[in-house]
Motif scaffolding. Structure first.
Motif, mmCIF file in Angstrom:
data_model
loop_
_atom_site.group_PDB
_atom_site.id
_atom_site.type_symbol
_atom_site.label_atom_id
_atom_site.label_comp_id
_atom_site.label_asym_id
_atom_site.label_seq_id
_atom_site.Cartn_x
_atom_site.Cartn_y
_atom_site.Cartn_z
ATOM 1 N N VAL A 45 37.400 48.330 40.048
ATOM 2 C CA VAL A 45 36.940 47.685 38.827
ATOM 3 C C VAL A 45 35.421 47.849 38.789
ATOM 4 O O VAL A 45 34.734 47.667 39.800
ATOM 5 C CB VAL A 45 37.380 46.199 38.735
ATOM 6 C CG1 VAL A 45 36.822 45.368 39.871
ATOM 7 C CG2 VAL A 45 37.019 45.610 37.400
ATOM 8 N N LYS A 46 34.917 48.262 37.629
ATOM 9 C CA LYS A 46 33.485 48.498 37.428
ATOM 10 C C LYS A 46 33.006 47.601 36.306
ATOM 11 O O LYS A 46 33.648 47.505 35.258
ATOM 12 C CB LYS A 46 33.265 49.978 37.054
ATOM 13 C CG LYS A 46 31.874 50.317 36.549
ATOM 14 C CD LYS A 46 30.852 50.273 37.642
ATOM 15 C CE LYS A 46 29.498 50.754 37.135
ATOM 16 N NZ LYS A 46 28.470 49.760 37.283
ATOM 17 N N ASP A 60 30.900 37.614 38.331
ATOM 18 C CA ASP A 60 31.506 37.632 39.653
ATOM 19 C C ASP A 60 32.766 38.463 39.550
ATOM 20 O O ASP A 60 33.544 38.303 38.602
ATOM 21 C CB ASP A 60 31.883 36.222 40.121
ATOM 22 C CG ASP A 60 30.682 35.362 40.453
ATOM 23 O OD1 ASP A 60 29.603 35.920 40.713
ATOM 24 O OD2 ASP A 60 30.834 34.125 40.463
ATOM 25 N N ILE A 61 32.973 39.349 40.514
ATOM 26 C CA ILE A 61 34.212 40.121 40.595
ATOM 27 C C ILE A 61 35.048 39.501 41.703
ATOM 28 O O ILE A 61 34.640 39.488 42.864
ATOM 29 C CB ILE A 61 33.942 41.607 40.913
ATOM 30 C CG1 ILE A 61 33.010 42.228 39.868
ATOM 31 C CG2 ILE A 61 35.261 42.374 40.995
ATOM 32 C CD1 ILE A 61 32.553 43.632 40.217
ATOM 33 N N LYS A 62 36.199 38.970 41.320
ATOM 34 C CA LYS A 62 37.099 38.336 42.285
ATOM 35 C C LYS A 62 38.355 39.184 42.414
ATOM 36 O O LYS A 62 38.890 39.665 41.410
ATOM 37 C CB LYS A 62 37.488 36.936 41.820
ATOM 38 C CG LYS A 62 36.309 35.995 41.657
ATOM 39 C CD LYS A 62 36.757 34.669 41.087
ATOM 40 C CE LYS A 62 35.570 33.761 40.816
ATOM 41 N NZ LYS A 62 35.999 32.489 40.208
ATOM 42 N N THR A 63 38.835 39.351 43.639
ATOM 43 C CA THR A 63 40.096 40.057 43.856
ATOM 44 C C THR A 63 40.741 39.601 45.151
ATOM 45 O O THR A 63 40.071 39.446 46.172
ATOM 46 C CB THR A 63 39.927 41.589 43.838
ATOM 47 O OG1 THR A 63 41.201 42.199 44.052
ATOM 48 C CG2 THR A 63 38.939 42.084 44.857
ATOM 49 N N CYS A 91 33.962 47.399 42.579
ATOM 50 C CA CYS A 91 34.696 46.744 43.646
ATOM 51 C C CYS A 91 36.076 47.376 43.802
ATOM 52 O O CYS A 91 36.797 47.544 42.810
ATOM 53 C CB CYS A 91 34.817 45.263 43.309
ATOM 54 S SG CYS A 91 35.643 44.282 44.568
ATOM 55 N N PRO A 92 36.495 47.710 45.031
ATOM 56 C CA PRO A 92 37.845 48.218 45.230
ATOM 57 C C PRO A 92 38.875 47.094 45.082
ATOM 58 O O PRO A 92 38.601 45.942 45.387
ATOM 59 C CB PRO A 92 37.823 48.753 46.667
ATOM 60 C CG PRO A 92 36.735 47.996 47.337
ATOM 61 C CD PRO A 92 35.732 47.655 46.273
ATOM 62 N N TYR A 98 45.332 40.970 42.463
ATOM 63 C CA TYR A 98 44.813 40.591 41.154
ATOM 64 C C TYR A 98 43.300 40.735 41.159
ATOM 65 O O TYR A 98 42.654 40.624 42.199
ATOM 66 C CB TYR A 98 45.205 39.143 40.834
ATOM 67 C CG TYR A 98 46.688 38.983 40.686
ATOM 68 C CD1 TYR A 98 47.300 39.132 39.452
ATOM 69 C CD2 TYR A 98 47.487 38.700 41.788
ATOM 70 C CE1 TYR A 98 48.678 39.000 39.307
ATOM 71 C CE2 TYR A 98 48.861 38.569 41.659
ATOM 72 C CZ TYR A 98 49.450 38.718 40.420
ATOM 73 O OH TYR A 98 50.806 38.598 40.288
ATOM 74 N N TYR A 99 42.731 40.977 39.976
ATOM 75 C CA TYR A 99 41.282 41.030 39.857
ATOM 76 C C TYR A 99 40.853 40.345 38.570
ATOM 77 O O TYR A 99 41.591 40.295 37.588
ATOM 78 C CB TYR A 99 40.738 42.457 39.951
ATOM 79 C CG TYR A 99 41.195 43.417 38.877
ATOM 80 C CD1 TYR A 99 40.414 43.637 37.741
ATOM 81 C CD2 TYR A 99 42.391 44.112 38.993
ATOM 82 C CE1 TYR A 99 40.818 44.533 36.761
ATOM 83 C CE2 TYR A 99 42.797 45.005 38.014
ATOM 84 C CZ TYR A 99 42.015 45.215 36.909
ATOM 85 O OH TYR A 99 42.426 46.096 35.942
ATOM 86 N N LEU A 100 39.647 39.783 38.618
ATOM 87 C CA LEU A 100 39.092 39.010 37.509
ATOM 88 C C LEU A 100 37.579 39.181 37.518
ATOM 89 O O LEU A 100 36.941 39.020 38.559
ATOM 90 C CB LEU A 100 39.454 37.530 37.678
ATOM 91 C CG LEU A 100 38.766 36.510 36.784
ATOM 92 C CD1 LEU A 100 39.182 36.685 35.323
ATOM 93 C CD2 LEU A 100 39.073 35.098 37.264
ATOM 94 N N VAL A 101 37.018 39.514 36.363
ATOM 95 C CA VAL A 101 35.567 39.557 36.193
ATOM 96 C C VAL A 101 35.196 38.339 35.351
ATOM 97 O O VAL A 101 35.561 38.255 34.181
ATOM 98 C CB VAL A 101 35.107 40.862 35.510
ATOM 99 C CG1 VAL A 101 33.601 40.817 35.263
ATOM 100 C CG2 VAL A 101 35.485 42.073 36.350
ATOM 101 N N SER A 102 34.519 37.375 35.981
ATOM 102 C CA SER A 102 34.108 36.138 35.303
ATOM 103 C C SER A 102 32.659 36.254 34.884
ATOM 104 O O SER A 102 31.808 36.661 35.680
ATOM 105 C CB SER A 102 34.261 34.937 36.241
ATOM 106 O OG SER A 102 35.593 34.812 36.665
ATOM 107 N N LYS A 103 32.366 35.868 33.626
ATOM 108 C CA LYS A 103 30.981 35.950 33.142
ATOM 109 C C LYS A 103 30.374 34.559 33.036
ATOM 110 O O LYS A 103 31.064 33.569 32.828
ATOM 111 C CB LYS A 103 30.912 36.660 31.803
ATOM 112 C CG LYS A 103 31.491 35.888 30.636
ATOM 113 C CD LYS A 103 31.322 36.675 29.339
ATOM 114 C CE LYS A 103 31.948 35.967 28.166
ATOM 115 N NZ LYS A 103 31.155 34.870 27.633
#
Length: 122
Positions: A45-46, A60-63, A91-92, A98-103
């Motif tokens: 995820v970029k 924040d990139i969470k996975t 982030c790999p 699961y992945y989440l990009v929180s702003k």
């Protein structure tokens, strides 16, 4: 394919043999901030942040295996008041995680957030 085994002392004797194979990237897919996704394949995820004027923001990139994911594995800030008004992170993500990009928008207004997914083909 490359095979490096380290099975003999001449090769270092540390690694078990494994074919690493050849993998290619799939197509870029545009994603949204603040949405949880599940990875159908291993991939990356970029995220990019572009701030102008007084805009400020952070992502924040969470996975992980939880939904929604809770482990922060990457982060980036965008602040037009500093030396750079563009920033990002990559982030790999493991297959089936699961992945989440929180702003998080700053007081000076929201910058532009761009999120992309690129899978690794099997």
């Amino acid at each position: 394919m490359f095979r490096h085994t380290h099975t003999s002392p001449d090769q270092g004797g540390l690694l078990a043999g494994r074919d690493i194979g050849t993998r290619t990237f799939g197509d870029w897919v545009t994603k949204a901030v603040d949405v949880t996704y599940q990875a159908e394949e291993d991939g990356y995820v970029k995220v990019s942040i572009a701030a102008s004027g007084t805009q400020q923001g952070r992502v924040d990139i969470k996975t992980d295996a939880a939904t929604p994911p809770t482990v922060i594995r990457g982060a980036a800030t965008g602040d037009a008041g500093t030396f750079s008004n563009k920033n990002g992170d990559c982030c790999p993500v493991k297959k089936n995680d699961y992945y989440l990009v929180s702003k998080f928008d700053g007081a000076g207004g929201a910058p532009t957030y761009s999120v992309y997914w690129i899978p690794l083909n099997p």
